[in-house]
Design an enzyme around this catalytic site. Structure first.
Site, PDB file in Angstrom:
ATOM      1  CB  SER A 119      -0.422  -8.245  -0.972  1.00  0.00           C
ATOM      2  OG  SER A 119      -0.974  -8.989  -0.136  1.00  0.00           O
ATOM      3  CE  LYS A 137      -4.370  -1.530   1.196  1.00  0.00           C
ATOM      4  NZ  LYS A 137      -4.537  -3.095   1.938  1.00  0.00           N
ATOM      5  CD  GLU A 197     -10.136   4.405   1.388  1.00  0.00           C
ATOM      6  OE1 GLU A 197      -9.888   5.676   1.387  1.00  0.00           O
ATOM      7  OE2 GLU A 197      -9.288   3.409   0.948  1.00  0.00           O
TER       8      GLU A 197
END
Ligand SMILES: *Cc1c(COP(=O)(O)O)cnc(C)c1O
Length: 397
Positions: free
Chosen positions: A380, A88, A110
């Site tokens: 990930s 991310k 968010e």
């Protein structure tokens, strides 16, 4: 003003937003396109990726796992080793650089599990931006360590008490804030979702994963993988790794959604896996597959991994699926937990529960493949954030 980039992926994507947000989307698209054409922006981004995020993340051969399964050779792209523990940060930093370029000084974001909130708060601290993170109160209770992290990094965490008090409600609140403060505020969206240009922009920032992985496969293994597997929440890590191989027609692309308690139970987040509940609809500014009730309300979803627990999937994945360029399947909570434990014990890597869905698919496929074939799994993120969940799910180890 003319549109600079295609706003749609076939029939999916688009810009379904209130008129008041259109100037912000047009400004964002213009800033993104000019940044993409600016070598100085690219240098700054690449430098941060190297010196701050720790890129390139390694490619790791899962030797013991491959031997145990007795089929294809499994390689892991190690996004778990990126700063803050997941992919991310690639997108958060890319967008934060754009915020500076647009002359704005405040971001709203968010977060569900808190991973994107932590990545946004990190990028904001690094670049000196004000950061407000919206998070449902249910998620705040579930993800306390990440709430502390965001606060330590200087972000304000605003609890959201509407609806189911989870991710979709946090997105609604972040959009509301953005509409109100659009002059100085950027909405730093965390996945390949939302109105154009977000899905294209997020894919572009995450494409560093696929670019590196392709180069590493060629340099270290001497060939491309036969199969690339990634978990799909909103779809950003998957589209990032897929983008490196999408033009190589011989490479099979597999996305893994959250099968939760099983498709038949209705408790899952498999947007492509449940034709009884998934229909094309509009959610949070984009047209894509959405899990819906019979009246077209957003259905409740379930997954052991908070990062995959969302009712919609990124629009580009819907198109890749229609084109049969990528294929989508699901792994249940139980299968993901088994994948989690297997990777811990065979490779000394504690994966995120989201990533464990991709591992679970590799466990299913590898034994049926030849030993000279290769699977690339996009890992990930790391599992530190999930230890409480795992301890609860597995009971006494
Ligand atoms: C957020 C998250 C995901 C799911 O998001 P995508 O946009 O689908 O990648 C997957 N893995 C990890 C570790 C995450 O934090």
């Amino acid at each position: 003003m003319p549109t600079l980039l295609p706003p749609k992926f076939g029939p999916y994507g688009g810009q379904f937003v209130p008129e008041t947000l259109m100037p912000a989307l047009i400004e964002l698209e213009a800033a993104f396109v000019s940044a993409q054409n600016d070598p100085e922006f690219q240098r700054t981004f690449d430098k941060l990726m190297a010196s701050f995020v720790g890129r390139p993340t390694p490619l790791t051969y899962a030797k013991r796992l491959s031997e145990q399964l007795g089929g294809a050779q499994i390689y892991l792209k190690r996004e778990d080793l990126a700063h803050t523990g997941a992919h991310k940060i690639n997108n958060a930093l890319g967008q934060a650089l754009l915020v500076k370029r647009m002359g704005k000084h405040r971001i709203v974001a968010e977060t569900g599990a808190g991973q994107h909130g932590v990545a946004s708060a990190t990028a904001a601290a690094l670049l000196g931006l004000e950061c407000v993170v919206y998070m449902g109160t249910v998620d705040i209770a579930r993800q306390e360590p990440n709430v502390f992290r965001m606060k330590l990094l200087g972000a304000t965490v605003r609890p959201v008490t509407s609806g189911t008090q989870t991710l979709k409600d946090a997105i609604n609140e972040a959009i509301r804030d953005w509409v109100t403060n659009v002059r100085d505020t950027h909405y730093l969206l965390g996945s390949a979702l939302g109105p154009h240009p977000y899905p294209t922009m997020v894919r572009t920032f995450q494409s560093v994963i696929g670019r590196e992985a392709r180069e590493q496969m060629l340099a270290e293994v001497g060939r491309l993988p036969d199969t690339v597997i990634a978990c799909v929440g909103g779809g950003s890590n998957a589209i990032g790794v897929f983008s490196g191989f999408v033009d190589d027609a011989e490479v099979e692309l597999i996305g893994v959604e959250a099968g939760g308690s099983g498709i038949a139970s209705g408790k899952h987040a498999a947007r492509f896996g449940d034709p009884s509940k998934a229909r094309v609809g509009v959610i949070h500014g984009t047209r894509t597959y959405v899990l819906q009730t019979e009246d077209g309300q957003i259905a409740e979803t379930h997954s052991v991994s908070a990062g995959l627990d969302y009712a919609a999937v990124g629009p580009e994945h819907a198109q890749l699926r229609d084109m049969e360029r990528a294929f989508y399947t699901s792994a249940t909570d139980r299968e993901a937990l088994a994948g989690f434990q297997t990777l811990c014990r065979t490779e000394g890597i504690i994966p995120a529960l989201e990533s464990s869905h991709a591992v679970a698919e590799a466990l299913k496929r590898a034994p049926g493949m030849r030993k000279d074939q290769v699977i690339l799994v996009n890992l990930s993120g790391r599992g530190d954030k999930d230890l409480n969940t795992v301890i609860k799910e597995l009971g006494q180890l």
